[in-house]
Design an enzyme around this catalytic site. Structure first.
Site, PDB file in Angstrom:
ATOM      1  N   ASP A   1       3.554  -4.672   1.915  1.00 38.29           N
ATOM      2  CA  ASP A   1       2.122  -4.807   1.755  1.00 38.29           C
ATOM      3  C   ASP A   1       1.627  -5.811   2.770  1.00 38.29           C
ATOM      4  OD1 ASP A   1       0.032  -3.736   0.535  1.00 38.29           O
ATOM      5  OD2 ASP A   1       0.179  -4.885  -1.317  1.00 38.29           O
TER       6      ASP A   1
ATOM      7  N   ILE B   1      -0.127  10.331  -1.378  1.00 35.77           N
ATOM      8  CA  ILE B   1       1.254  10.146  -0.946  1.00 35.77           C
ATOM      9  C   ILE B   1       2.040   9.540  -2.106  1.00 35.77           C
ATOM     10  CG2 ILE B   1       2.789   9.126   0.775  1.00 35.77           C
ATOM     11  CD1 ILE B   1       0.486   9.249   2.728  1.00 35.77           C
TER      12      ILE B   1
END
Lengths: 504, 504
Positions: B265, B206
């Site tokens: 994250d 991706i």
């Protein structure tokens, strides 16, 4: 880089910038663009750059392979002409995004950090999901009060600031949530009749049955440009207009467009939102109204006090004279809910009509009194009496008529709404509670604020004694579909609680 | 309620459901829909309901006033036919949204709460901004380890789970971030040659220059259906295929589609994402690889240990035999970066070619050895030697060829890429650091993974001694625009740090 031909795509995407590329566009292939990627669009002169989310089109009727389409709002921002050459590139993620990550991680941000974030937001560099990340990072104790101050200042500095050329410009603001409650339309004529400058810009309803601008629009034009507003302020010391045209704290509008569908309730965000708009509007003296009640935005005195301290903290640091009053938010203020019904209430109070809603009159006089006391010549505690004199003498009514005339008076319709439905008391007793949220919901479903005549007319307020089958309120609607919808809603839950005794 | 005629609008909106209504549609007016509102679309039988974001169209060529348009992906979900009657209503906000608000407010959620959120997400009831709010609420210490477990379980339970009919199904996973690193393509033939069952579904790239599925696709077909996969597993004990077709932990894919552009994250999210996919894929024994290095995802041994404990905690509570190894993540593993170059590395190792990259071989043998030791018959510590025997005897190569044949071997192109550029050492010295992120970025800009031949071939690895103007790596590209872009990037920052001495 190869140019594409600009084309307007007649799709309304509201606050989200959307661009359309055909799947066979050579750039789509070579640059590795994907649907939902962000791209940056520039004109040949490199004077305009717009960031948009990319949708890929498989139909040449919508967009040809050598064209770049922009949705209506995006096209308007771009200032380009159809068929002019535009250049497309991957949008670089906003550099301030790492500050958002720092905020999410629980770090404290500085003034310059908020400025960088706001300036990226105002330049459309943030996608909706990035804005959400910022808002959630700032929500629920995520902001210390200094950070609320910085955010407020940053929102002001990334927009236009109005200057009225005087040292005292008064204003008021209610944190909202109470249906009716059209005090602004009484306060402005009262305090301007005393000679104070109160150039009032108000909002339209977004989730409520009416905003001040919607209700004022029943009586006069509210969509005025800056020159007209300055001229009216000069002649009449005030006006009640829609504030949407000036570029005041534009970041706030963008944040709200995400915050609202998310139903995110962030204290810091709310305070920064209110105060940035007021500072940008050039207000020097501000009265803030915090209604408290079980179905108001603030449920307890304790929370209201906490909020008051925060308003005061930021007000004191932004050179604004700020007062906070905590008011009764247990029920709607006034009888009418919806533009025309509220305008009727306001005019009844101004005309000293015996049928005028007492609660609306009293609350407006209290608040106007506090604003009048910003005047150094008014002795503490004398504001209320002065306000009452201004109202009952008819001077406030005269002032309102003058303001309406300058804004552009409207012929007020005396026609009733097409459809009516009376909601009756299921049994005899006393009105123990009125649910602000449910009443607002029903009024909105009935067509308010889009249909000026639609809404709710309350016949019984808190603590009133009612007989079985006596009318509690009447629903007004203009369209049958809306009418049925509102009726069904009211039958399911009228919003009223009737008890055997008065509850205090 | 009035019906509208369904129409497919040829616009690709990826993971976001979009519906189109003409501004003159009578429903638009009477129901008070607005652009960006969420609407619910049902067919006449009330069997299908799809939630979509509304765009308003002002062009009858796109959509007529009596039609409702759906973007391509939305139309596919709806299972309706063009021109069939559909009914539209305001979408009710997902009831689980109040749980998201509770999470943002710092509350602990229970298993059933995560289940409700995941089930609303998988039914497309969440908008992108609502998903973002959930993700940010769960980010950065927002989840306790029990909550990570609940989220993992909820993501499994809202999707399909595969059953391979055996008690030991082995798997491996790297948390990512290291270019090259195609250990999976070596581990699968080694451990299946020993007879273990390893039905490996992998992802496509991706944001990286290649995923295992992209690299395997150079050698064989990877887009296989469940029947084909089961049949290959039966005959060869394993395969290396793309995992995108099975409906495994579909919530994860939706969360990632928001998480990724946000560069958020979140540890809890990452662990739940990895483990839910593995559990859903029917894996019973899992080896997790955590590379540590200054430009890896995990920067320190301390953080890697913390992550290991979390993986173990959740693994132990989901009946999965889970081992974690912490590996060297200071540089890419192998020489090739990009599908074809990586496939070349893999085949060199399998063929015991003297030019095969030693680091890729060693890491793969270490990991395969650990997986072989899941077999109760293998003595602790003997896995590595067994793995080496399986590789060096050619049995792994034979196995790989058999697997490729069943998946559908491809004719491997021996043509070099169209464009080449050598990045040279600016001075003599030693390679002190290689920036994984910059190398990945350059390889991606060169066209990987879309152009199979594009990417980077490393000639010098960490601690290598280089002469001035000696080649550090070669950029391969298929298109001139990509080539120029990658070259410019490499000239600005090669990703290599050359020092006078070796740094340890």
């Amino acid at each position: 880089m190869k140019a594409l031909k600009l084309r307007k795509v007649a799709i309304d995407t509201y606050k989200e910038n959307v661009a359309y590329l055909h799947r066979d566009c050579p750039l789509y292939r070579s640059e590795g663009f994907q649907a939902l990627n962000k791209i940056e669009i520039r004109d040949g002169l490199e004077t305009t750059a717009v960031i948009a989310v990319l949708n890929i089109v498989d139909d040449e009727n919508i967009i040809a392979p050598d064209e770049l389409g922009l949705s209506e709002q995006t096209f308007a921002q771009f200032h380009g002409k159809e068929h002019s050459a535009v250049y497309v590139n991957h949008a670089v993620p906003p550099s301030s995004l790492r500050l958002v990550h720092a905020k999410i991680a629980g770090n404290r941000l500085a003034k310059k950090d908020f400025l960088r974030i706001c300036s990226d937001i105002v330049n459309n560099r943030y996608s909706k999901i990035e804005i959400t990340a910022f808002l959630v990072g700032c929500a629920e104790g995520g902001l210390e009060r200094d950070e609320m101050l910085y955010l407020t200042e940053a929102m002001v500095e990334t927009g236009t600031t109005l200057d009225w050329g005087e040292s005292m410009v008064v204003d008021k603001h209610c944190i909202g949530g109470i249906p009716g409650n059209r005090t602004t339309m009484l306060i402005v004529p009262i305090v301007t009749a005393h000679g104070m400058l109160m150039p009032k810009t108000s909002s339209r309803a977004i989730t409520s049955p009416s905003g001040t601008a919607d209700t004022m629009e029943v009586l006069a034009k509210v969509n005025l440009n800056q020159d007209e507003l300055h001229s009216i302020a000069q002649h009449q010391r005030g006006f009640i207009a829609w504030g949407g045209t000036a570029n005041l704290a534009p970041v706030d509008d963008i944040l709200i467009s995400v915050e609202r569908p998310l139903a995110l309730d962030s204290k810091g965000q709310m305070i920064a939102s209110i105060l940035s708009k007021k500072i940008a509007a050039g207000s020097s003296h501000l009265l803030i109204d915090i209604p408290v009640g079980p179905t108001a935005k603030v449920h307890s005195q304790r929370h209201a006090l906490k909020l008051r301290k925060l308003f005061e903290y930021i007000g004191d640091r932004t050179d604004m004279e700020l007062e906070v009053i905590i008011t009764d938010g247990r029920q709607p203020v006034g009888n009418g809910i919806g533009p025309s019904l509220e305008a009727r209430d306001v005019m009844q109070v101004l005309q000293n009509d015996p049928n005028a809603p007492v609660d609306l009159k009293e609350k407006s006089l209290q608040m106007a009194g506090r604003i009048l006391e910003f005047d150094p010549d008014i002795r503490g505690g004398q504001g209320y009496c002065l306000a009452r004199d201004l109202l009952e003498s008819g001077r406030a009514l005269k002032k309102m008529e003058d303001i309406m005339a300058l804004q552009g008076s409207k012929l007020i319709s005396t026609r009733p709404a097409q459809f009516h439905y009376q909601v009756l008391a299921p049994e005899a007793g006393y009105v123990n509670a009125i649910d602000n949220l449910q009443i607002a919901h029903i009024a909105r479903m009935a067509g308010a604020p889009m249909d000026k005549l639609a809404g709710i007319d309350l016949h019984k307020k808190l603590n009133a004694c009612v007989n079985k089958k006596e009318a509690l309120y009447t629903i007004h609607a203009e369209f049958n579909a809306d009418f049925q919808f509102a009726k069904t809603l009211a039958v399911k839950n009228s919003g009223y609680t009737i008890g055997k005794n008065i509850e205090y």
